[in-house]
Design an enzyme around this catalytic site. Structure first.
Site, PDB file in Angstrom:
ATOM      1  N   ASP A  87       0.823  -1.201   0.000  1.00  0.00           N
ATOM      2  CA  ASP A  87       0.000   0.000   0.000  1.00  0.00           C
ATOM      3  C   ASP A  87       0.869   1.268   0.000  1.00  0.00           C
ATOM      4  OD1 ASP A  87      -1.972   1.858   0.420  1.00  0.00           O
ATOM      5  OD2 ASP A  87      -2.251   1.366   2.541  1.00  0.00           O
ATOM      6  N   ASP A 269      -1.764   6.023  -4.869  1.00  0.00           N
ATOM      7  CA  ASP A 269      -2.076   5.078  -3.798  1.00  0.00           C
ATOM      8  C   ASP A 269      -2.510   3.719  -4.329  1.00  0.00           C
ATOM      9  OD1 ASP A 269      -2.877   3.783  -1.527  1.00  0.00           O
ATOM     10  OD2 ASP A 269      -4.561   5.104  -1.082  1.00  0.00           O
TER      11      ASP A 269
END
Ligand SMILES: *[C@@H]1O[C@H](CO)[C@@H](O)[C@H](O)[C@H]1NC(C)=O
Ligand SMILES: *[C@@H]1O[C@H](CO)[C@@H](O)[C@H](O)[C@H]1NC(C)=O
Ligand SMILES: *[C@@H]1O[C@H](CO)[C@@H](O)[C@H](O)[C@H]1NC(C)=O
Length: 374
Positions: A87, A269
């Site tokens: 992530d 992201d």
């Protein structure tokens, strides 16, 4: 679990690069829709909540019920293996603890502290609030194995409770790849430790998110040219010690500014499925591409329209990054929706963008590179 362990060992080496295969599972949303529980679970977490301990106002959505990519890491000695979301929108590592008997840990691998000879206790309890829930746990330090790279003394979280969505996530935990300023646990993030401990030769990593189920990869220590065509276009990072934040100059369709008028910040992201932005801008984009909002979060389009819908163009640092409708329209069963969502705060360029653009996260030069993915 045995097959997953074998896959971890199938790490490829190309000139100092360590390639970690990423797999694509069923998203929590899909899994919950199949059992008719998605709307109920979503109603429990209607509003984005701030992650504790962060100084910034922008809230990257990690722990997103629509993400599907994950990879394997090992923690401890001998390594215990976990599926993690790699992530770039958060900076911490956490996995479920063996003592977690909570609903959220069901279906997931759990870490057995007594089975690791290198485990050291951390400072205590933590809570992380995410958009789709929370996790609670205790901190610890241990060796983390990523591909063939060992990182020692890595701070991480062992969770014993969490939001209900977690049970249905295709991964067990999260491996954050943002900077130390975004660390809620307050320790040096894994990739920085990897560099500090001399485990990679170039201080950068990159991600290829495949359009199909197979073939995605996280590349540690550089760029793998087999995954893209044409040049890598570089964009400077704006907030060097928190998130992978970049400046977008405008978002246009056929030369008309449709969003981000006058410029805006965006976080790159990999832990967010869609492209998110402010309500009015997202509504405007949907209007321009001919999508209609019929309840729910995402606007609908006829699947047969994809061929005639315009490119959405992100103008960033003098380059025009085109996103064709084939990239921003997502098919969900027999219906199609645009991959845009209203979320307050910074824009987020999630998987919808990263599937189209192979993305290089260059720590050494504080920049992000985008190249057309194959
Ligand atoms: C698991 O361990 C943590 C930390 O020791 C503790 O706070 C928590 O209550 C434990 N949970 C269970 C279900 O035993
Ligand atoms: C945890 O590890 C210890 C030490 O190896 C072992 O005795 C115990 O059975 C393990 N617990 C579980 C539930 O696997
Ligand atoms: C860091 O970036 C500089 C400037 O681009 C380059 O000369 C150097 O080789 C890079 N070093 C590493 C270790 O990546």
């Amino acid at each position: 679990m045995k097959s997953a362990v074998l896959l971890v060992l199938l790490v490829a080496f190309t000139e100092g690069l360590v390639k970690i295969p990423l797999f694509r599972g069923k998203s929590a949303r899909q899994a919950l829709e199949e059992v008719g529980l998605y709307e109920e679970y979503k109603a429990q977490y209607p509003q984005p909540r701030l992650q504790r301990g962060l100084k910034l106002n922008n809230v990257p959505i990690t722990y997103d019920p629509q993400v599907t990519y994950y990879g394997m890491i090992g923690i401890g000695n001998p390594p215990q293996y976990f599926k993690v979301l790699f992530d770039t929108g958060s900076a911490d590592l956490w996995v479920p603890s063996l003592n977690c008997t909570h609903y959220s840990c069901g279906n997931h691998a759990r870490f057995n502290r007594s089975a690791s000879s290198t485990l050291q206790k951390g400072d205590g309890d933590f809570t992380l609030d995410y958009v789709s829930g929370y996790v609670k746990g205790v901190t610890a330090y241990d060796t983390v194995l990523v591909g063939d790279i060992y990182v020692v003394n890595q701070l991480f979280g062992l969770t014993y409770s969490g939001g209900s969505f977690l049970r249905y996530m295709p991964w067990d935990g999260i491996q954050g790849l943002a900077f130390i300023g975004a660390s809620a646990l307050g320790g040096t993030p894994l990739f920085k430790n990897m560099w500090n401990q001399g485990r990679i030769t170039q201080n950068q990593f990159s991600m290829y998110l495949s359009k199909s189920v197979e073939g995605s990869a996280l590349i540690l220590g550089g760029v793998d040219e087999q995954y893209f065509t044409g040049p890598v276009n570089w964009v400077m990072v704006k907030e060097e010690d928190t998130y992978w934040t970049i400046q977008i100059d405008s978002i246009t369709i056929n030369g008309n500014t449709v969003a981000c008028s006058g410029g805006c910040l965006a976080i790159v992201d990999s832990g967010t499925a869609l492209i998110t932005g402010p309500t009015r801008d997202i509504g405007n984009i949907n209007g321009w591409v001919g999508a209609y909002q019929a309840g729910g979060d995402q606007a609908s389009v006829g699947c047969s329209n994809v061929g005639v819908m315009p490119d959405l163009v992100f103008n960033i640092g003098g380059n025009a990054f085109h996103l064709p409708a084939s990239a921003y329209v997502l098919q969900h069963g027999t219906s199609c929706q645009t991959g845009f969502e209203y979320v307050p705060g910074s824009w987020i360029l999630g998987e919808v963008f990263m599937r189209h653009y192979y993305t290089v996260f260059d720590v050494n030069n504080s920049r992000v590179g985008f190249a057309l993915a194959v």
